[in-house]
Design an enzyme around this catalytic site. Structure first.
Site, PDB file in Angstrom:
ATOM      1  N   LYS A 271       0.244 -12.098   8.745  1.00  0.00           N
ATOM      2  CA  LYS A 271       1.261 -12.815   7.971  1.00  0.00           C
ATOM      3  C   LYS A 271       2.590 -12.727   8.701  1.00  0.00           C
ATOM      4  CE  LYS A 271       2.492  -8.960   4.829  1.00  0.00           C
ATOM      5  NZ  LYS A 271       3.852  -8.696   5.290  1.00  0.00           N
TER       6      LYS A 271
ATOM      7  N   ASP B 168       0.338  -3.953   5.550  1.00  0.00           N
ATOM      8  CA  ASP B 168       1.298  -3.497   6.564  1.00  0.00           C
ATOM      9  C   ASP B 168       1.255  -1.998   6.858  1.00  0.00           C
ATOM     10  OD1 ASP B 168       2.006  -6.135   6.441  1.00  0.00           O
ATOM     11  OD2 ASP B 168       4.027  -5.817   5.651  1.00  0.00           O
TER      12      ASP B 168
ATOM     13  N   CYS C  60       6.935  -6.201   0.696  1.00  0.00           N
ATOM     14  CA  CYS C  60       5.678  -6.930   0.865  1.00  0.00           C
ATOM     15  C   CYS C  60       4.666  -6.630  -0.231  1.00  0.00           C
ATOM     16  CB  CYS C  60       5.089  -6.630   2.235  1.00  0.00           C
ATOM     17  SG  CYS C  60       6.162  -7.180   3.593  1.00  0.00           S
TER      18      CYS C  60
END
Length: 251
Positions: free
Chosen positions: A144, A45, A177
């Site tokens: 995702k 991310d 995450c």
């Protein structure tokens, strides 16, 4: 034939000619575990909406500088991974404009951080990986929709198909995450290495607590600096180059 042990790890198991003892199953040293031949670099991310000035996280927390600090060590790690042949995997959170992948529970959780703002919408600037870490055309982008990069994705299939036994995890956010992906990697039986200087979140208490929990779950030297991984990869690359040079001299 099984052999009875009185101390140490449970009974050493030798079946026919195969030794399945605990000592022979495990990659015992740090250098063995992070060998680039079976290591993937999982970058989580590192997207404009989460890390860049003007992104959604910056608009809501005003702390883009915290995330900017981890870009240089991530870049150095990525560049060495490319040089030595470790497998880079760029994980990107991605959503549709109409929240088709967001359940009511998921939307409620995200509203706590971003209100009603749509974040990391596919095709938007916010969804893209920051320029400094931009994937090369042939490199893998994995989308995702939840915190763990293993949840609802082909990550496990990708890793096993490429002979990956160890993952080096970096990215954002430490307690979200990064934490979820790290724990799922452990549960999926991957050796897992976290680079502490390549992860970040908006609060020091959450960052430090997540690092503490992950360090408690991982093997020795499970949480390290990126410099330690880079130095190991450089030594590995030097050995390969020396071997090639010797072969060339012999021919």
């Amino acid at each position: 034939m099984a052999e009875t042990a009185t101390t140490g790890w449970p009974v050493p198991l030798v079946t026919g000619y195969v030794d399945r003892s605990a000592e022979t199953k495990s990659l015992q040293t740090f250098d063995e575990r992070v060998d680039p031949a079976h290591t993937a670099l999982i970058i989580i991310d590192m997207q404009n909406d989460y890390c860049a000035p003007g992104g959604a996280s910056d608009r809501h927390s005003g702390q883009a500088e915290r995330f900017q600090k981890i870009i240089p060590p991530n870049k150095a790690l990525l560049e060495e991974a490319r040089r030595c042949g470790a497998l880079p995997v760029f994980v990107q959170m991605g959503f549709e404009p109409y929240a088709l992948y967001n359940s009511g529970a998921d939307l409620l959780m995200r509203a706590k951080k971003f209100g009603l703002e749509a974040v990391a919408i596919k095709g938007s600037w916010g969804h893209e990986v920051v320029d400094e870490l931009a994937p090369l055309p042939h490199e893998i982008r994995l989308e995702k929709h939840r915190s763990s990069a293993f949840q609802g994705t082909d990550l496990d299939l990708l890793l096993r198909s490429n002979g990956i036994h160890n993952v080096v995890v970096t990215g954002v956010v430490t307690h979200g995450c990064v934490y979820c992906t790290t724990i799922d990697a452990i549960m999926a039986d991957y050796y897992t290495t976290l680079c502490r200087d390549c992860v970040m979140t908006t609060r020091d208490d959450l960052h430090n607590a997540a690092l503490l929990v992950m360090e408690s779950k991982l093997q020795e030297k499970g949480v390290v600096s990126s410099e330690e991984v880079i130095a190991t990869w450089q030594r590995w690359r030097a050995r390969q180059e020396a071997t090639v040079a010797v072969r060339g001299h012999r021919t």
